[in-house]
Design a protein around this motif. Sequence first.
Motif, PDB file in Angstrom:
ATOM      1  N   SER A 116      -8.575  -1.091 -11.523  1.00  0.00           N
ATOM      2  CA  SER A 116      -7.165  -0.892 -11.192  1.00  0.00           C
ATOM      3  C   SER A 116      -6.847  -1.706  -9.949  1.00  0.00           C
ATOM      4  CB  SER A 116      -6.866   0.593 -10.921  1.00  0.00           C
ATOM      5  OG  SER A 116      -7.611   1.054  -9.811  1.00  0.00           O
ATOM      6  N   ALA A 117      -5.617  -2.205  -9.871  1.00  0.00           N
ATOM      7  CA  ALA A 117      -5.196  -2.999  -8.716  1.00  0.00           C
ATOM      8  C   ALA A 117      -3.801  -2.562  -8.303  1.00  0.00           C
ATOM      9  CB  ALA A 117      -5.218  -4.488  -9.047  1.00  0.00           C
ATOM     10  N   THR A 118      -3.617  -2.394  -7.010  1.00  0.00           N
ATOM     11  CA  THR A 118      -2.330  -1.959  -6.462  1.00  0.00           C
ATOM     12  C   THR A 118      -2.029  -2.733  -5.191  1.00  0.00           C
ATOM     13  OG1 THR A 118      -2.674   0.296  -7.295  1.00  0.00           O
ATOM     14  CG2 THR A 118      -0.998   0.010  -5.590  1.00  0.00           C
ATOM     15  N   VAL A 119      -0.795  -3.184  -5.053  1.00  0.00           N
ATOM     16  CA  VAL A 119      -0.330  -3.742  -3.788  1.00  0.00           C
ATOM     17  C   VAL A 119       0.420  -2.634  -3.050  1.00  0.00           C
ATOM     18  CG1 VAL A 119       1.262  -5.361  -2.701  1.00  0.00           C
ATOM     19  CG2 VAL A 119      -0.253  -6.146  -4.527  1.00  0.00           C
ATOM     20  N   ILE A 150       9.021  -7.001   4.509  1.00  0.00           N
ATOM     21  CA  ILE A 150       7.637  -6.534   4.383  1.00  0.00           C
ATOM     22  C   ILE A 150       6.927  -6.689   5.727  1.00  0.00           C
ATOM     23  CG2 ILE A 150       5.411  -6.918   3.279  1.00  0.00           C
ATOM     24  CD1 ILE A 150       6.852  -7.818   0.792  1.00  0.00           C
ATOM     25  N   ALA A 151       6.484  -5.587   6.286  1.00  0.00           N
ATOM     26  CA  ALA A 151       5.759  -5.627   7.551  1.00  0.00           C
ATOM     27  C   ALA A 151       4.263  -5.826   7.316  1.00  0.00           C
ATOM     28  CB  ALA A 151       5.993  -4.339   8.341  1.00  0.00           C
ATOM     29  N   GLN A 152       3.763  -5.222   6.261  1.00  0.00           N
ATOM     30  CA  GLN A 152       2.334  -5.318   5.964  1.00  0.00           C
ATOM     31  C   GLN A 152       2.103  -4.956   4.505  1.00  0.00           C
ATOM     32  OE1 GLN A 152      -0.290  -2.854   5.403  1.00  0.00           O
ATOM     33  NE2 GLN A 152      -1.989  -4.288   5.667  1.00  0.00           N
ATOM     34  N   TRP A 153       1.084  -5.581   3.892  1.00  0.00           N
ATOM     35  CA  TRP A 153       0.704  -5.172   2.544  1.00  0.00           C
ATOM     36  C   TRP A 153      -0.800  -5.328   2.374  1.00  0.00           C
ATOM     37  CZ3 TRP A 153      -1.611  -8.695  -0.728  1.00  0.00           C
ATOM     38  CH2 TRP A 153      -1.418 -10.053  -0.451  1.00  0.00           C
ATOM     39  N   GLU A 154      -1.323  -4.529   1.441  1.00  0.00           N
ATOM     40  CA  GLU A 154      -2.761  -4.539   1.190  1.00  0.00           C
ATOM     41  C   GLU A 154      -3.010  -4.513  -0.314  1.00  0.00           C
ATOM     42  OE1 GLU A 154      -6.268  -2.337   3.398  1.00  0.00           O
ATOM     43  OE2 GLU A 154      -5.296  -0.942   2.016  1.00  0.00           O
ATOM     44  N   LEU A 155      -3.922  -5.352  -0.773  1.00  0.00           N
ATOM     45  CA  LEU A 155      -4.346  -5.331  -2.169  1.00  0.00           C
ATOM     46  C   LEU A 155      -5.511  -4.361  -2.291  1.00  0.00           C
ATOM     47  CD1 LEU A 155      -4.301  -6.383  -5.085  1.00  0.00           C
ATOM     48  CD2 LEU A 155      -5.812  -8.244  -4.343  1.00  0.00           C
ATOM     49  N   ARG A 156      -5.304  -3.295  -3.061  1.00  0.00           N
ATOM     50  CA  ARG A 156      -6.324  -2.267  -3.226  1.00  0.00           C
ATOM     51  C   ARG A 156      -6.870  -2.316  -4.660  1.00  0.00           C
ATOM     52  NH1 ARG A 156      -3.347   2.892  -0.171  1.00  0.00           N
ATOM     53  NH2 ARG A 156      -3.171   1.872   1.887  1.00  0.00           N
ATOM     54  N   ILE A 157      -8.190  -2.395  -4.771  1.00  0.00           N
ATOM     55  CA  ILE A 157      -8.841  -2.516  -6.070  1.00  0.00           C
ATOM     56  C   ILE A 157      -9.832  -1.376  -6.230  1.00  0.00           C
ATOM     57  CG2 ILE A 157     -10.098  -4.079  -7.611  1.00  0.00           C
ATOM     58  CD1 ILE A 157      -9.387  -6.218  -5.292  1.00  0.00           C
ATOM     59  N   GLY A 158      -9.854  -0.760  -7.392  1.00  0.00           N
ATOM     60  CA  GLY A 158     -10.777   0.340  -7.649  1.00  0.00           C
ATOM     61  C   GLY A 158     -11.262   0.316  -9.087  1.00  0.00           C
ATOM     62  N   ARG A 159     -12.233   1.165  -9.364  1.00  0.00           N
ATOM     63  CA  ARG A 159     -12.742   1.316 -10.730  1.00  0.00           C
ATOM     64  C   ARG A 159     -13.117   2.782 -10.915  1.00  0.00           C
ATOM     65  NH1 ARG A 159     -17.352  -2.744 -12.772  1.00  0.00           N
ATOM     66  NH2 ARG A 159     -15.646  -4.246 -12.524  1.00  0.00           N
ATOM     67  N   GLN A 160     -12.098   3.652 -10.912  1.00  0.00           N
ATOM     68  CA  GLN A 160     -12.342   5.085 -11.036  1.00  0.00           C
ATOM     69  C   GLN A 160     -12.580   5.494 -12.478  1.00  0.00           C
ATOM     70  OE1 GLN A 160      -8.916   6.827  -9.128  1.00  0.00           O
ATOM     71  NE2 GLN A 160      -9.842   6.685  -7.089  1.00  0.00           N
ATOM     72  N   ASP A 170     -11.428  -3.235  -1.352  1.00  0.00           N
ATOM     73  CA  ASP A 170     -12.080  -3.140  -2.662  1.00  0.00           C
ATOM     74  C   ASP A 170     -12.988  -1.922  -2.689  1.00  0.00           C
ATOM     75  OD1 ASP A 170     -13.303  -3.470  -5.076  1.00  0.00           O
ATOM     76  OD2 ASP A 170     -13.979  -5.523  -4.731  1.00  0.00           O
ATOM     77  N   ASP A 171     -12.503  -0.865  -3.327  1.00  0.00           N
ATOM     78  CA  ASP A 171     -13.294   0.367  -3.430  1.00  0.00           C
ATOM     79  C   ASP A 171     -14.525   0.196  -4.325  1.00  0.00           C
ATOM     80  OD1 ASP A 171     -11.808   2.044  -1.765  1.00  0.00           O
ATOM     81  OD2 ASP A 171     -10.365   2.483  -3.350  1.00  0.00           O
ATOM     82  N   ARG A 172     -14.548  -0.839  -5.167  1.00  0.00           N
ATOM     83  CA  ARG A 172     -15.720  -1.122  -5.987  1.00  0.00           C
ATOM     84  C   ARG A 172     -16.895  -1.612  -5.152  1.00  0.00           C
ATOM     85  NH1 ARG A 172     -13.153  -5.690  -9.588  1.00  0.00           N
ATOM     86  NH2 ARG A 172     -12.970  -6.405  -7.426  1.00  0.00           N
TER      87      ARG A 172
END
Length: 355
Positions: free
Chosen positions: A296-299, A281-291, A349-351
């Motif tokens: 919703s949560a995605t790594v 793993i070179a890089q990862w990001e926790l992405r959170i949204g509420r569409q 965090d898109d929220r």
Amino acid sequence: MTHPESVESRPEPISRGKTAGIDASKAEGLLHVDPTASFAFPLTVSDRAAAIALTAETLTDAGIKPADRVVVALNNDGDLGGVLVAEAAAEIATAAASVGPRGRMRLLRTLENVRANVLVGTATGLADFLARLHLEFLVDPLDLQLRLILLTGEITDSKKIEHLGREFGAQIVELFSDPVSGVPLAHKAQTTAALTPTRDDLLSLVPPSTPVADGDLAELVVRYPWHSSLRDTSLRTGYLGTTDGAALAMPTHTYGDLILIRGRWVSFAALTKALRGIDGIAQWELRIGRQGTLDSATVFVSFNRDSLVTNGMWRGRIAQAITAITPISIDVEIDPHIRQDATPPSIHDDRGHHL
């Protein structure tokens, strides 16, 4: 209610990541374990009685009446303490049931068969329930005849609250619950801007322990004058709210290690530690949204080798590492492009909630 600058004489608040006073190895009684299992909130028999009494007082202030029949759709296995809320509601109402947040059809049947007129839950959970009433169950939400809805455990906006109130034909009141003990400590009606604590000396504001972009935000601190062994403890909640004079407001943001997703707290440090041991793993990001109705949560993972991009076993290892540390459903998405340079993990965090 205390302005951030007026807390100099109080003990320095500890962060939720510290174990001072609530070391899991030394705590006794019924234990509420935090998301990282690093500390536990202890409730002896007398403390639990005091917690139920305080919760009942908060629910009364929020509008629950003796003739009400209450259904609580909150987690029973962690942060929100649905059973405790239901037990307190039963002290002041005719009946109360705790059914948990999952199983929307079960929730519908419970409301109908119990003939409940008060519902307690999270804003996104009830928004999802509302959508299913319309699209799947073909039930008019007004037919449920809810009088009062109590929302807790999430950061939400006034438009969603107004929408829920209009659709269900119910009064909406927000509760602020201590994220560590699960005890509701204050309420806010739709018609007011201020948060009203149930008792004096439960909540105050302090400057954030680390700088945040918005200098007008202060951190909510919880104190425990009702608790036998934590009377002198002041605990930072990770919740940030606006500082309008001496008034407290419902939190609008979170910050620090713990991130609020679907009413549950996820530790970014624990997630980092879990993924650190996976090679490539070179890089990862926790992405959170509420569409939609729910968070919703995605790594999102970038690898440093091409052979790993389509490797199902490596993807499965990442998913299993995440599942091992949180009950929250977090998806895994693989970046199709290779990244040779390793960079620190990050949060997006898109929220707009987590700073």
